[in-house]
Scaffold this active site. Structure first.
Site: not given
Length: 185
Positions: A133-135
Site C-alpha cells: 500500500p504505497c498510497h
C-alpha cells in the site's frame, strides 16, 4: 502476501494484461503468469475492460474487489519478486503500515535508514499497489505524488484509497515503534 523469486522460464502473457477491471477511481490491470502476479497497474477510466484470461488473474481480481469494498480485506497473492534489494526492503516496510495510518516519505526514510527521495522513488516503482500500500506514504504537507505522477487520475486514485481507508495525510501520527525492522535477504 508473499514474494517469491520468478524464474526466467515464467514468461509474461504475450497479450499483456490478464485482467482489466473497474475501480471507483478508474480501472486496474493485472499482469500474471502461471504462478505469479507480475504487476498491478492503475489505468484511466476510459481503458477497456478485459478478461480474466487466467485463473490467477480471476483470484487476484476477486481479492482486489473485496479490498475495494472492505479496506480491511487481506491479500494473499503470489507476487513475483523483482526490484533491487533496496526497493524490496522499502516495499516490505510499506507493507507494514496499517490501514488508516500514513507515514511521510521522511518518516519512513528514518525508519528504514534511508533518504526521503529514495523512498519516494521506491514507492513510485512499486509493481503491486494496493497489495503493497504505497498510497499510505505521503508528503509532509499533503498526499504527495503517486506512481511518479503529481496529478491526474493517479493522484485521484491515491485520494480515493486514503479516504477509503479512513487515512488522513494531513494528520500523520508518529511512526509505530519497532514496526520497521525489515531485514534484507
Amino acid at each position: 502476501m508473499y514474494l517469491r523469486p520468478a524464474t526466467a522460464s515464467l514468461a509474461m502473457p504475450p497479450t499483456g494484461l490478464s485482467l482489466v477491471m473497474p475501480a471507483p477511481f478508474g480501472k486496474l490491470g493485472i499482469r500474471v503468469s502461471d504462478e505469479f502476479i507480475h504487476e498491478i497497474v492503475f489505468l484511466p477510466a476510459e481503458h477497456p475492460l478485459s478478461g480474466p484470461d487466467h485463473a490467477l488473474a480471476e483470484i487476484a481480481g476477486r481479492q482486489i474487489q473485496r479490498y475495494l469494498t472492505d479496506p480491511d480485506a487481506p491479500f494473499d497473492l503470489p507476487l513475483a519478486l523483482r526490484g533491487t534489494r533496496f526497493r524490496r526492503r522499502i516495499w516490505a516496510a510499506i507493507g507494514l503500515i496499517p490501514r488508516g495510518r500514513t507515514l511521510t516519505y521522511g518518516e519512513l526514510a528514518r525508519n528504514v535508514e534511508s533518504a526521503p527521495r529514495a523512498v519516494g522513488q521506491a514507492c513510485g516503482d512499486n509493481p503491486f499497489p494496493l497489495v503493497i500500500p504505497c498510497h499510505r506514504v505521503v508528503a509532509r504537507h499533503g498526499p504527495g505524488g503517486f506512481a511518479h505522477e503529481r496529478g491526474g487520475y493517479l493522484l485521484s486514485a491515491k485520494h480515493w484509497l486514503l479516504q477509503h481507508e479512513d487515512a488522513h495525510p494531513s494528520g500523520n501520527q508518529a511512526p509505530l515503534p519497532g514496526l520497521f525492522q525489515v531485514q534484507d535477504d
